[in-house]
Design a protein around this motif. Structure first.
Motif, PDB file in Angstrom:
ATOM      1  N   PRO A  15       1.071   5.030   1.543  1.00 37.62           N
ATOM      2  CA  PRO A  15       0.656   3.945   0.650  1.00 37.62           C
ATOM      3  C   PRO A  15      -0.862   3.989   0.384  1.00 37.62           C
ATOM      4  O   PRO A  15      -1.652   4.142   1.301  1.00 37.62           O
ATOM      5  N   GLY A  16      -1.229   3.857  -0.886  1.00 35.68           N
ATOM      6  CA  GLY A  16      -2.633   3.877  -1.276  1.00 35.68           C
ATOM      7  C   GLY A  16      -3.190   5.252  -1.571  1.00 35.68           C
ATOM      8  O   GLY A  16      -4.333   5.372  -2.025  1.00 35.68           O
ATOM      9  N   GLN A  17      -2.412   6.305  -1.353  1.00 36.89           N
ATOM     10  CA  GLN A  17      -2.885   7.665  -1.598  1.00 36.89           C
ATOM     11  C   GLN A  17      -2.393   8.183  -2.949  1.00 36.89           C
ATOM     12  O   GLN A  17      -1.351   7.748  -3.446  1.00 36.89           O
ATOM     13  N   ILE A  18      -3.144   9.130  -3.519  1.00 39.80           N
ATOM     14  CA  ILE A  18      -2.792   9.747  -4.801  1.00 39.80           C
ATOM     15  C   ILE A  18      -3.036  11.245  -4.712  1.00 39.80           C
ATOM     16  O   ILE A  18      -3.771  11.723  -3.848  1.00 39.80           O
ATOM     17  N   TYR A  19      -2.427  11.978  -5.627  1.00 40.30           N
ATOM     18  CA  TYR A  19      -2.659  13.420  -5.674  1.00 40.30           C
ATOM     19  C   TYR A  19      -3.982  13.714  -6.373  1.00 40.30           C
ATOM     20  O   TYR A  19      -4.376  13.035  -7.327  1.00 40.30           O
ATOM     21  N   ASN A  20      -4.652  14.753  -5.919  1.00 39.74           N
ATOM     22  CA  ASN A  20      -5.979  15.110  -6.418  1.00 39.74           C
ATOM     23  C   ASN A  20      -5.856  15.922  -7.710  1.00 39.74           C
ATOM     24  O   ASN A  20      -5.966  17.149  -7.703  1.00 39.74           O
ATOM     25  N   SER A  21      -5.619  15.234  -8.804  1.00 43.63           N
ATOM     26  CA  SER A  21      -5.484  15.929 -10.093  1.00 43.63           C
ATOM     27  C   SER A  21      -6.818  16.473 -10.579  1.00 43.63           C
ATOM     28  O   SER A  21      -6.873  17.543 -11.201  1.00 43.63           O
ATOM     29  N   ASN A  22      -7.914  15.767 -10.307  1.00 44.57           N
ATOM     30  CA  ASN A  22      -9.217  16.201 -10.820  1.00 44.57           C
ATOM     31  C   ASN A  22      -9.625  17.560 -10.289  1.00 44.57           C
ATOM     32  O   ASN A  22     -10.268  18.348 -10.996  1.00 44.57           O
ATOM     33  N   ARG A  23      -9.295  17.828  -9.053  1.00 43.56           N
ATOM     34  CA  ARG A  23      -9.671  19.120  -8.460  1.00 43.56           C
ATOM     35  C   ARG A  23      -9.099  20.264  -9.288  1.00 43.56           C
ATOM     36  O   ARG A  23      -9.793  21.240  -9.600  1.00 43.56           O
ATOM     37  N   HIS A  24      -7.847  20.147  -9.661  1.00 44.30           N
ATOM     38  CA  HIS A  24      -7.191  21.214 -10.423  1.00 44.30           C
ATOM     39  C   HIS A  24      -7.580  21.162 -11.900  1.00 44.30           C
ATOM     40  O   HIS A  24      -7.727  22.206 -12.544  1.00 44.30           O
ATOM     41  N   LEU A  25      -7.735  19.975 -12.437  1.00 38.29           N
ATOM     42  CA  LEU A  25      -8.160  19.810 -13.825  1.00 38.29           C
ATOM     43  C   LEU A  25      -9.529  20.441 -14.053  1.00 38.29           C
ATOM     44  O   LEU A  25      -9.723  21.257 -14.971  1.00 38.29           O
ATOM     45  N   VAL A  26     -10.502  20.074 -13.222  1.00 41.10           N
ATOM     46  CA  VAL A  26     -11.868  20.569 -13.414  1.00 41.10           C
ATOM     47  C   VAL A  26     -11.959  22.057 -13.110  1.00 41.10           C
ATOM     48  O   VAL A  26     -12.663  22.802 -13.800  1.00 41.10           O
ATOM     49  N   THR A  27     -11.239  22.524 -12.106  1.00 41.28           N
ATOM     50  CA  THR A  27     -11.241  23.960 -11.812  1.00 41.28           C
ATOM     51  C   THR A  27     -10.744  24.762 -13.011  1.00 41.28           C
ATOM     52  O   THR A  27     -11.323  25.795 -13.377  1.00 41.28           O
ATOM     53  N   ALA A  28      -9.675  24.290 -13.654  1.00 44.90           N
ATOM     54  CA  ALA A  28      -9.145  24.984 -14.831  1.00 44.90           C
ATOM     55  C   ALA A  28     -10.163  25.000 -15.963  1.00 44.90           C
ATOM     56  O   ALA A  28     -10.338  26.016 -16.649  1.00 44.90           O
ATOM     57  N   LEU A  29     -10.858  23.875 -16.183  1.00 46.73           N
ATOM     58  CA  LEU A  29     -11.882  23.831 -17.213  1.00 46.73           C
ATOM     59  C   LEU A  29     -12.997  24.822 -16.923  1.00 46.73           C
ATOM     60  O   LEU A  29     -13.413  25.595 -17.793  1.00 46.73           O
ATOM     61  N   LEU A  30     -13.494  24.812 -15.697  1.00 47.09           N
ATOM     62  CA  LEU A  30     -14.618  25.668 -15.338  1.00 47.09           C
ATOM     63  C   LEU A  30     -14.280  27.141 -15.499  1.00 47.09           C
ATOM     64  O   LEU A  30     -15.071  27.924 -16.039  1.00 47.09           O
ATOM     65  N   ARG A  31     -13.112  27.520 -15.053  1.00 46.62           N
ATOM     66  CA  ARG A  31     -12.729  28.930 -15.182  1.00 46.62           C
ATOM     67  C   ARG A  31     -12.572  29.337 -16.635  1.00 46.62           C
ATOM     68  O   ARG A  31     -12.884  30.468 -17.011  1.00 46.62           O
TER      69      ARG A  31
END
Length: 410
Positions: free
Chosen positions: A202-218
């Protein structure tokens, strides 16, 4: 820059933030020479000039018959077939009056020939070829027509797309000098973050930003050094930042730059370097920060996924490209009719997820996704790009609006 923008509660205009970021972009990384086959997406570090004429000789643009245009009467006429030249071959024999040569696309014209007739326009009777009337020089690619020897091929600061790689290959250039990829340390902030595949409490979420930003940077040619998630504690944030700053050219964080009492990142940055601004007049994405950690540039993206996406595209991308030596870093919007009304002005410039859709008249209009929340990525997946609505702006349907295609952010 200074911290008064943060302290006063004022919002910095987006264009001013980008301008100040570009003014403080670090010099491009060191250069390296790499094979052309590995150069796609890299940034040229030297001017390149053509070592030869392109094409190297007059050649046929069609499969057909090479001839002298003056030998064909106005109503068409017969010529004598005198040979055959395939691509990769040539002929030194002078074409005589009344003769033609079977020729294939890309093959050099024989001496004396000045034009080519496509094969489908001719009629073959053994060794006699009937050719229709034609213009002098028709279907001939002239020597140096595309590029002349010594002419500039590419400028310093151009990112190599497939077409630039192909151009260099056509000029016979096997190696290119490019800037080393920018090394960016990526850190996430938030005790609530978990990786896809893990169980959520409860209260936790998946770290979408880590994968989103990594894809952008690459996609922007950046080498990503992923430092994972920092704990929401001052000491942990400080230790992670010290390590990252020693191993990269630039630090990029997601989350931890708002005003919550559990966001310790901003304080850690101030202890190790400085924070120049952290509130922009942009929606989504107001809490975006820029500063320095141990002499290395730092950018702090907001934690909400759509806010992170849009601020990365609009504000961070130009800075990262300039730090890689790229000259042209700002996307170019096009004006399209609005397929919506915007009756309520906003104090921040808005980047709305939109799609181009044809109306009953066939004209493309920008239509908005109904959900523009900064926490949701569904609208960005549905959209073709972003509509820009300026601060305090009202819009009527069919009014022109700037539209930034997602293709402009590649």
């Amino acid at each position: 820059m200074n911290t008064r923008v943060c302290d006063s509660g004022q919002l910095m205009p987006v264009d001013e933030a980008i301008e100040q970021l570009l003014a403080q972009a670090p010099p491009a990384p060191p250069t390296e020479v790499i094979p052309l086959g590995q150069a796609a997406g890299r940034v040229i570090a030297e001017e390149l000039f053509s070592p030869l004429d392109l094409p190297c000789w007059d050649n046929s643009a069609m499969d057909g018959y090479a001839l002298r245009a003056a030998d064909v009467p106005e109503q068409g006429g017969y010529l004598v077939l005198a040979g055959r030249i395939a691509a990769g071959h040539s002929s030194d024999e002078l074409l005589q009056a009344g003769q033609t040569v079977r020729i294939f696309t890309g093959a050099p014209l024989p001496p004396g020939a000045d034009s080519v007739v496509p094969q489908e326009r001719c009629r073959v009777y053994g060794q006699r070829i009937w050719c229709p009337p034609l213009r002098l020089g028709e279907h001939v690619r002239k020597r140096g027509e595309e590029m002349q020897r010594g002419q500039r091929l590419l400028r310093v600061g151009q990112r190599l797309r497939a077409q630039e790689v192909g151009l260099l290959a056509s000029a016979g250039i096997p190696w290119v000098k490019v800037y080393r990829p920018l090394r960016v340390c990526l850190l996430s902030s938030g005790d609530e973050l978990r990786e896809p595949g893990e169980s959520l409490a409860p209260g936790q979420i998946y770290n979408s930003n880590r994968h989103l930003v990594t894809a952008l940077l690459r996609g922007w040619g950046v080498e990503v050094l992923d430092y994972g998630v920092m704990a929401d504690a001052l000491a942990a944030s400080r230790d992670a930042l010290i390590l990252a700053s020693s191993e990269c050219d630039l630090l990029l964080t997601t989350g931890g730059v708002s005003v919550g009492e559990e966001d310790h990142l901003k304080q850690a940055i101030q202890e190790l370097g400085r924070v120049d601004f952290w509130r922009l007049a942009i929606q989504p994405g107001k809490p975006l920060a820029f500063g320095e950690v141990a002499g290395k540039p730092w950018i702090g993206l907001p934690g909400n996924p759509s806010a992170a996406l849009i601020t990365a595209l609009v504000v961070v991308r130009p800075f990262l490209l300039r730090a890689q030596g790229v000259e042209r870093v700002l996307p170019v919007p096009v004006q399209v009719p609005a397929g919506f009304e915007w009756p309520t002005p906003n104090k921040r410039r808005q980047y709305l997820r939109a799609r181009l859709s044809p109306g009953a008249d066939g004209q493309l209009r920008a239509v908005l996704h109904p959900q523009q929340s900064s926490a949701m990525l569904t609208a960005a997946c549905w959209a073709d790009g972003l509509v820009i609505v300026e601060r305090e702006q009202l819009l009527l349907k069919d009014a022109p609006v700037p539209f930034l295609s997602f293709a402009e952010f590649q």
